[in-house]
Structure formats: structure tokens, C-alpha cells
Motif scaffolding. Structure first.
Motif, PDB file in Angstrom:
ATOM      1  N   HIS A   1      -2.859  -0.955 -12.637  1.00  0.00           N
ATOM      2  CA  HIS A   1      -2.751   0.101 -11.630  1.00  0.00           C
ATOM      3  C   HIS A   1      -3.999   0.140 -10.746  1.00  0.00           C
ATOM      4  CE1 HIS A   1      -1.562   4.588 -10.811  1.00  0.00           C
ATOM      5  NE2 HIS A   1      -1.577   3.844  -9.726  1.00  0.00           N
ATOM      6  N   VAL A   2      -5.171   0.053 -11.384  1.00  0.00           N
ATOM      7  CA  VAL A   2      -6.432   0.070 -10.639  1.00  0.00           C
ATOM      8  C   VAL A   2      -6.523  -1.136  -9.712  1.00  0.00           C
ATOM      9  CG1 VAL A   2      -8.944  -0.096 -10.840  1.00  0.00           C
ATOM     10  CG2 VAL A   2      -7.666   1.386 -12.402  1.00  0.00           C
ATOM     11  N   MET A   3      -6.163  -2.303 -10.227  1.00  0.00           N
ATOM     12  CA  MET A   3      -6.238  -3.524  -9.422  1.00  0.00           C
ATOM     13  C   MET A   3      -5.300  -3.443  -8.211  1.00  0.00           C
ATOM     14  SD  MET A   3      -8.524  -5.454 -10.590  1.00  0.00           S
ATOM     15  CE  MET A   3      -9.501  -5.761 -12.056  1.00  0.00           C
ATOM     16  N   ASN A   4      -4.111  -2.938  -8.415  1.00  0.00           N
ATOM     17  CA  ASN A   4      -3.171  -2.794  -7.302  1.00  0.00           C
ATOM     18  C   ASN A   4      -3.723  -1.859  -6.235  1.00  0.00           C
ATOM     19  OD1 ASN A   4      -1.188  -4.486  -8.400  1.00  0.00           O
ATOM     20  ND2 ASN A   4      -0.237  -2.820  -9.544  1.00  0.00           N
ATOM     21  N   PHE A   5      -4.361  -0.794  -6.671  1.00  0.00           N
ATOM     22  CA  PHE A   5      -4.946   0.173  -5.724  1.00  0.00           C
ATOM     23  C   PHE A   5      -6.074  -0.466  -4.914  1.00  0.00           C
ATOM     24  CE2 PHE A   5      -8.310   3.420  -5.020  1.00  0.00           C
ATOM     25  CZ  PHE A   5      -7.647   4.195  -4.084  1.00  0.00           C
ATOM     26  N   LEU A   6      -6.952  -1.193  -5.591  1.00  0.00           N
ATOM     27  CA  LEU A   6      -8.088  -1.814  -4.924  1.00  0.00           C
ATOM     28  C   LEU A   6      -7.645  -2.916  -3.962  1.00  0.00           C
ATOM     29  CD1 LEU A   6     -10.652  -2.069  -7.880  1.00  0.00           C
ATOM     30  CD2 LEU A   6     -10.659  -0.426  -5.985  1.00  0.00           C
ATOM     31  N   MET A   7      -6.622  -3.678  -4.352  1.00  0.00           N
ATOM     32  CA  MET A   7      -6.158  -4.776  -3.503  1.00  0.00           C
ATOM     33  C   MET A   7      -5.553  -4.289  -2.195  1.00  0.00           C
ATOM     34  SD  MET A   7      -4.586  -7.730  -6.012  1.00  0.00           S
ATOM     35  CE  MET A   7      -3.441  -6.636  -6.845  1.00  0.00           C
ATOM     36  N   GLY A   8      -4.946  -3.101  -2.216  1.00  0.00           N
ATOM     37  CA  GLY A   8      -4.294  -2.594  -1.014  1.00  0.00           C
ATOM     38  C   GLY A   8      -5.199  -1.830  -0.079  1.00  0.00           C
ATOM     39  N   LEU A   9      -6.433  -1.598  -0.498  1.00  0.00           N
ATOM     40  CA  LEU A   9      -7.363  -0.852   0.350  1.00  0.00           C
ATOM     41  C   LEU A   9      -7.746  -1.662   1.589  1.00  0.00           C
ATOM     42  CD1 LEU A   9      -9.880   0.695  -2.228  1.00  0.00           C
ATOM     43  CD2 LEU A   9      -8.285   1.962  -0.772  1.00  0.00           C
ATOM     44  N   ASN A  10      -8.066  -0.959   2.652  1.00  0.00           N
ATOM     45  CA  ASN A  10      -8.552  -1.618   3.857  1.00  0.00           C
ATOM     46  C   ASN A  10      -9.914  -2.267   3.600  1.00  0.00           C
ATOM     47  OD1 ASN A  10      -6.300  -0.773   5.259  1.00  0.00           O
ATOM     48  ND2 ASN A  10      -7.289   1.039   6.126  1.00  0.00           N
ATOM     49  N   ASP A  11     -10.243  -3.283   4.384  1.00  0.00           N
ATOM     50  CA  ASP A  11     -11.516  -3.991   4.223  1.00  0.00           C
ATOM     51  C   ASP A  11     -12.714  -3.085   4.493  1.00  0.00           C
ATOM     52  OD1 ASP A  11     -10.228  -6.298   3.523  1.00  0.00           O
ATOM     53  OD2 ASP A  11     -10.243  -7.144   5.559  1.00  0.00           O
TER      54      ASP A  11
ATOM     55  N   PHE B   1      -2.761   6.335  -1.983  1.00  0.00           N
ATOM     56  CA  PHE B   1      -2.835   6.498  -3.441  1.00  0.00           C
ATOM     57  C   PHE B   1      -1.564   7.141  -3.987  1.00  0.00           C
ATOM     58  CE2 PHE B   1      -3.968   9.268  -7.065  1.00  0.00           C
ATOM     59  CZ  PHE B   1      -4.380   8.293  -7.972  1.00  0.00           C
ATOM     60  N   THR B   2      -1.048   8.144  -3.284  1.00  0.00           N
ATOM     61  CA  THR B   2       0.171   8.832  -3.728  1.00  0.00           C
ATOM     62  C   THR B   2       1.376   7.898  -3.699  1.00  0.00           C
ATOM     63  OG1 THR B   2      -0.676  10.959  -2.909  1.00  0.00           O
ATOM     64  CG2 THR B   2       1.700  10.787  -3.286  1.00  0.00           C
ATOM     65  N   LYS B   3       1.477   7.075  -2.674  1.00  0.00           N
ATOM     66  CA  LYS B   3       2.572   6.108  -2.577  1.00  0.00           C
ATOM     67  C   LYS B   3       2.534   5.126  -3.749  1.00  0.00           C
ATOM     68  CE  LYS B   3       3.062   6.093   2.489  1.00  0.00           C
ATOM     69  NZ  LYS B   3       2.920   5.256   3.717  1.00  0.00           N
ATOM     70  N   LEU B   4       1.350   4.604  -4.027  1.00  0.00           N
ATOM     71  CA  LEU B   4       1.201   3.640  -5.125  1.00  0.00           C
ATOM     72  C   LEU B   4       1.478   4.301  -6.471  1.00  0.00           C
ATOM     73  CD1 LEU B   4       0.415   0.850  -6.153  1.00  0.00           C
ATOM     74  CD2 LEU B   4      -1.977   1.598  -6.159  1.00  0.00           C
ATOM     75  N   LYS B   5       1.012   5.515  -6.637  1.00  0.00           N
ATOM     76  CA  LYS B   5       1.223   6.234  -7.891  1.00  0.00           C
ATOM     77  C   LYS B   5       2.701   6.453  -8.151  1.00  0.00           C
ATOM     78  CE  LYS B   5      -0.300  10.372 -10.386  1.00  0.00           C
ATOM     79  NZ  LYS B   5      -1.119  11.611 -10.297  1.00  0.00           N
ATOM     80  N   SER B   6       3.452   6.785  -7.100  1.00  0.00           N
ATOM     81  CA  SER B   6       4.890   6.999  -7.231  1.00  0.00           C
ATOM     82  C   SER B   6       5.599   5.719  -7.658  1.00  0.00           C
ATOM     83  CB  SER B   6       5.457   7.504  -5.904  1.00  0.00           C
ATOM     84  OG  SER B   6       6.851   7.658  -5.977  1.00  0.00           O
ATOM     85  N   LEU B   7       5.238   4.592  -7.053  1.00  0.00           N
ATOM     86  CA  LEU B   7       5.854   3.308  -7.413  1.00  0.00           C
ATOM     87  C   LEU B   7       5.476   2.892  -8.832  1.00  0.00           C
ATOM     88  CD1 LEU B   7       5.327   1.322  -4.082  1.00  0.00           C
ATOM     89  CD2 LEU B   7       7.517   2.066  -5.044  1.00  0.00           C
ATOM     90  N   SER B   8       4.231   3.117  -9.207  1.00  0.00           N
ATOM     91  CA  SER B   8       3.768   2.752 -10.545  1.00  0.00           C
ATOM     92  C   SER B   8       4.483   3.580 -11.613  1.00  0.00           C
ATOM     93  CB  SER B   8       2.255   2.949 -10.660  1.00  0.00           C
ATOM     94  OG  SER B   8       1.568   2.120  -9.755  1.00  0.00           O
TER      95      SER B   8
END
Length: 214
Positions: free
Chosen positions: A153-163, A115-122
């Protein structure tokens, strides 16, 4: 009323508006122009001084000594000089950040790290979004644009989550309107914690069973 005494006019100066006042915390070092300029635009907008750098305040007549002496032509010139010298083509930068976001996945990282990595890029990508300074955009339109980026942002987070979190992800996507990113993260982090506790419990039970078998 003179514009200098009108609190709603760009010429008005509050007692805190002086040369020693720091508008943004990050110093300008050249390569950080996108983030620095975005922070400056927000700070100037709050101070109602954005009009001096976007050219929307006309140069006053020299006969009006009070207003003419308060004219900030240098601010407009300096801002545009910085823009010409340090603003590079946004295309390659935006492409690189978007590619990093697209390729980012949780993999072996805990949810919090991912989450922190994605937040930084966003946040880095947001520095390249256009900032409205015309004053004509309606609040409803700006609200919809803001909601769009938050949804992205939410969609990007959900797409990168593990199955492993596919069930939780599916439940979140069914919620209308979509939850804010911090709330989504909280739900996934809670699910991660529950799974860890469940795994520890299963491991303890397995160890206890083996001990009894001996």
C-alpha cells in the motif's frame, strides 16, 4: 463442562447472541458478496462461530440431545449456497482493481484526494484476499502477510506521487522499517502544505516588488 457452558467453545451462546443481533452493518444485495462475506467472516470469527460455516465442527450424535439441538447444519448449507450462487471468478475483478491502482497517479489532485482514491481501491482489493479459517496458521506468519500488504500500500502511494515530492519520497524509502501508510501520508501532506505556503510567500513578494517598481 458442557460445550454450551464453555465460553471458549463454538456452541457457547452469549446473552447478546440472538436473532435480532446485526453482525455486519452492510446489507447483502448480491453484487457486494466479496465485501459482505469478508465482513461476515470477521464478525463470525470474533463471535467464535466461524467453525459452523467452514465445516470444522462435526455433527454431534443424536443421543446428545442438548448439543444436537444446538447443531447449525443450516448455517453451513446456507453459507455454501450463497458462495455457489454469488461468488464469481475473482480473476477479472482483481485484475481490474490492480490495473486501476497501477494507473492511478496524483496528477492535478491534492495529496489528500489522491490518497483517498488509492485507499478506496486498496480496501476493495482486500476483499479478495484469502481469509484463514483453519486455525492452524501461526500469528507470526499472519503478521508477515499483513506487513507485506501494508508495505504494498505504501509503495503504491509513493509511486503515484508527483515528482514534486521526489525528495520526500526518497527520504521515506530510506527509513527502515518502512513507516505505516498513515504516517507516510502525514509527512507528504505536511510537505505539500509547506510548498503551498512557500509559493504564497513568493507570490506576495513578487507583487510587492512590482508595486514598488511602479
Amino acid at each position: 463442562m458442557s460445550p454450551i457452558d464453555d465460553r471458549l467453545h463454538p456452541y457457547y451462546l452469549h446473552h447478546s447472541d440472538n436473532h435480532d443481533f446485526v453482525l455486519v452493518s452492510q446489507p447483502f444485495i448480491g453484487e457486494n458478496y466479496p465485501s459482505w462475506s469478508q465482513a461476515m467472516l470477521i464478525a463470525l470469527s470474533v463471535k467464535n462461530k466461524l467453525h459452523f460455516i467452514d465445516g470444522s465442527v462435526p455433527k454431534p450424535n443424536s443421543s446428545d440431545f442438548v448439543i444436537y439441538n444446538a447443531w447449525m447444519q443450516s448455517a453451513f448449507d446456507i453459507w455454501n449456497d450463497f458462495k455457489d450462487r454469488f461468488q464469481q471468478s475473482n480473476g477479472p475483478c482483481v485484475f481490474q482493481i490492480r490495473r486501476q491502482i497501477t494507473n492511478l497517479a496524483q496528477n492535478q489532485d491534492p495529496v489528500g484526494v489522491y490518497f483517498t482514491k488509492l485507499k478506496s481501491l486498496s480496501k476493495e482489493l482486500s476483499n479478495y484476499r484469502p481469509h484463514c479459517s483453519c486455525g492452524k496458521c501461526g500469528s507470526e506468519g499472519l503478521k508477515k502477510i499483513d506487513e507485506y500488504f501494508k508495505t504494498e500500500h505504501v509503495m503504491n502511494f509513493l509511486m503515484g506521487l508527483n515528482d514534486l515530492f521526489s525528495q520526500t519520497r526518497g527520504q521515506i524509502l530510506l527509513i527502515d522499517p518502512l513507516l505505516a501508510i498513515n504516517r507516510v501520508f502525514s509527512l507528504v501532506a505536511q510537505e505539500e502544505k509547506q510548498k503551498l505556503i512557500s509559493n504564497y510567500t513568493q507570490n506576495d513578494n513578487s507583487m510587492a516588488f512590482l508595486a514598488k517598481s511602479k
